[in-house]
Write a protein that holds these residues in place. Sequence first.
Motif, PDB file in Angstrom:
ATOM      1  N   GLY A   1       0.702  -1.049   0.137  1.00 48.83           N
ATOM      2  CA  GLY A   1      -0.058  -0.146   0.094  1.00 48.83           C
ATOM      3  C   GLY A   1       0.808   1.319  -0.022  1.00 48.83           C
ATOM      4  N   LEU A   2       0.497   2.281  -0.903  1.00 48.21           N
ATOM      5  CA  LEU A   2       1.083   3.545  -0.805  1.00 48.21           C
ATOM      6  C   LEU A   2       0.355   4.668  -0.514  1.00 48.21           C
ATOM      7  CD1 LEU A   2       2.956   3.111  -4.206  1.00 48.21           C
ATOM      8  CD2 LEU A   2       3.839   2.792  -1.951  1.00 48.21           C
ATOM      9  N   VAL A   3       0.299   5.474   0.618  1.00 50.51           N
ATOM     10  CA  VAL A   3      -0.754   6.106   0.996  1.00 50.51           C
ATOM     11  C   VAL A   3      -0.035   7.566   1.174  1.00 50.51           C
ATOM     12  CG1 VAL A   3      -2.234   6.893   3.010  1.00 50.51           C
ATOM     13  CG2 VAL A   3      -1.741   4.484   2.471  1.00 50.51           C
ATOM     14  N   GLY A   4      -0.695   8.537   0.306  1.00 48.56           N
ATOM     15  CA  GLY A   4      -0.199   9.982   0.248  1.00 48.56           C
ATOM     16  C   GLY A   4      -0.913  11.117   1.008  1.00 48.56           C
TER      17      GLY A   4
ATOM     18  N   LYS B   1     -10.222  -2.055   3.586  1.00 45.50           N
ATOM     19  CA  LYS B   1     -10.971  -1.946   2.242  1.00 45.50           C
ATOM     20  C   LYS B   1     -10.007  -2.571   1.223  1.00 45.50           C
ATOM     21  CE  LYS B   1     -14.557   0.052   3.636  1.00 45.50           C
ATOM     22  NZ  LYS B   1     -16.090  -0.557   3.838  1.00 45.50           N
ATOM     23  N   GLU B   2      -8.811  -2.159   1.127  1.00 45.64           N
ATOM     24  CA  GLU B   2      -8.099  -2.658   0.286  1.00 45.64           C
ATOM     25  C   GLU B   2      -7.045  -3.977   0.446  1.00 45.64           C
ATOM     26  OE1 GLU B   2      -8.293  -1.652  -2.795  1.00 45.64           O
ATOM     27  OE2 GLU B   2      -9.775  -0.003  -2.246  1.00 45.64           O
ATOM     28  N   LYS B   3      -7.017  -4.166   1.917  1.00 43.05           N
ATOM     29  CA  LYS B   3      -6.266  -5.458   2.274  1.00 43.05           C
ATOM     30  C   LYS B   3      -4.937  -5.555   2.112  1.00 43.05           C
ATOM     31  CE  LYS B   3     -10.467  -6.939   3.535  1.00 43.05           C
ATOM     32  NZ  LYS B   3     -10.953  -6.689   4.884  1.00 43.05           N
ATOM     33  N   VAL B   4      -4.366  -4.221   2.536  1.00 43.27           N
ATOM     34  CA  VAL B   4      -2.828  -4.210   2.130  1.00 43.27           C
ATOM     35  C   VAL B   4      -2.056  -4.992   3.417  1.00 43.27           C
ATOM     36  CG1 VAL B   4      -3.251  -2.285   0.629  1.00 43.27           C
ATOM     37  CG2 VAL B   4      -2.507  -2.059   3.219  1.00 43.27           C
ATOM     38  N   THR B   5      -0.898  -5.391   3.120  1.00 47.42           N
ATOM     39  CA  THR B   5      -0.169  -5.964   4.094  1.00 47.42           C
ATOM     40  C   THR B   5       1.029  -5.266   4.534  1.00 47.42           C
ATOM     41  OG1 THR B   5       0.892  -7.227   2.323  1.00 47.42           O
ATOM     42  CG2 THR B   5      -1.042  -8.349   3.399  1.00 47.42           C
ATOM     43  N   LYS B   6       1.573  -4.444   3.658  1.00 49.81           N
ATOM     44  CA  LYS B   6       2.503  -3.244   3.988  1.00 49.81           C
ATOM     45  C   LYS B   6       2.341  -2.265   3.508  1.00 49.81           C
ATOM     46  CE  LYS B   6       6.462  -6.698   3.999  1.00 49.81           C
ATOM     47  NZ  LYS B   6       7.475  -7.149   3.487  1.00 49.81           N
ATOM     48  N   ILE B   7       2.626  -1.064   4.170  1.00 53.59           N
ATOM     49  CA  ILE B   7       2.385   0.337   3.692  1.00 53.59           C
ATOM     50  C   ILE B   7       3.500   1.384   3.813  1.00 53.59           C
ATOM     51  CG2 ILE B   7       1.041   2.267   4.346  1.00 53.59           C
ATOM     52  CD1 ILE B   7      -1.000   0.627   5.303  1.00 53.59           C
TER      53      ILE B   7
END
Length: 318
Positions: free
Chosen positions: A166-169, A269-275
């Motif tokens: 996951g990339l969160v900005g 919601k997106e079920k990411v495992t690393k961010i």
Amino acid sequence: MVEVYLQEKAKVNSLTFQAITGKDKGKLSPLVEKKEWRTTLISEEMACYLYIDKESINYNFQNLYDYFVRFAREEKIIQVIAEGILFARNLQDAPPNKLHAKEFAETVKEKFSKFENIQVEILDKKSITENRMGLLLAVNAGSHHEPRVVILRYFGAKQNKKNVLGLVGKGITFDSGGYNLKPSSSLQCMKFDMSGAAVVCTSFFTLIQKKPKINVVAVACLTENAIGGHATLTESVVTSMSGKTVEINNTDAEGRLVLADGITYAIEKEKVTKIITVATLTGAVVLALGENLTGIMTNNQEFYQQFIQSTQKSHENI
């Protein structure tokens, strides 16, 4: 300075590859890395510089030619990197009265419209409210412009849904500080407070060009932090998407609020495992590290070591 042209006529937006030696040092940008057989891409000049030692026994025309040929095979990805950098900078440079959350989201959607293997979803204010993203809404409360959340999805390893990056900005298109108003001198350049969102979207754009066998989801949380009749007051208590309540003691600490809801959305919601989160989060990093270093914090040392290796390859100082 040695220049070799391997095409009959110039192509639009093509890169210039220049080999340079020690005697050329004074003529070059300080950004050029002056190490043996090391290349430096300067996107503004659409040029890639190869540094060589003229006294080296490995320096001859045939070696240069062979190096250029190998580089040409990778020219497509180099062009893509340059395009991604320019895309991010164009978003950052847009005037804050022209680029609000809606315009940002539409620009990103248009950028990815040509890709068939990419999913693009944009949450409007109604959808953000339905998802209970209370922290993002609290930051947006004083603005006349509605918030947006951009979600970009790429699944290059569909059989491995248990491994999703996951990339969160952070995407604050202008940061006034809210009721904890910034001083006039600090309002300059606050249009760049959306740089985290620009970086994750353009990193996603560059990454997918090579069609890697990985899964990636980018989440960009977009709003401006303005003052108005409905703006969030200092010491207000709001509920995040995760269900935790947050007391906002400083409305100029809005970045961590939008990131918190973005992280929760990515996980739930997106079920990411690393961010990896990217943000112009605090001026304290500049005070501590200066203008040319990025501050990094982590709760996963193993992931951090992998990240360090990547920054060394890309020559990003963190």
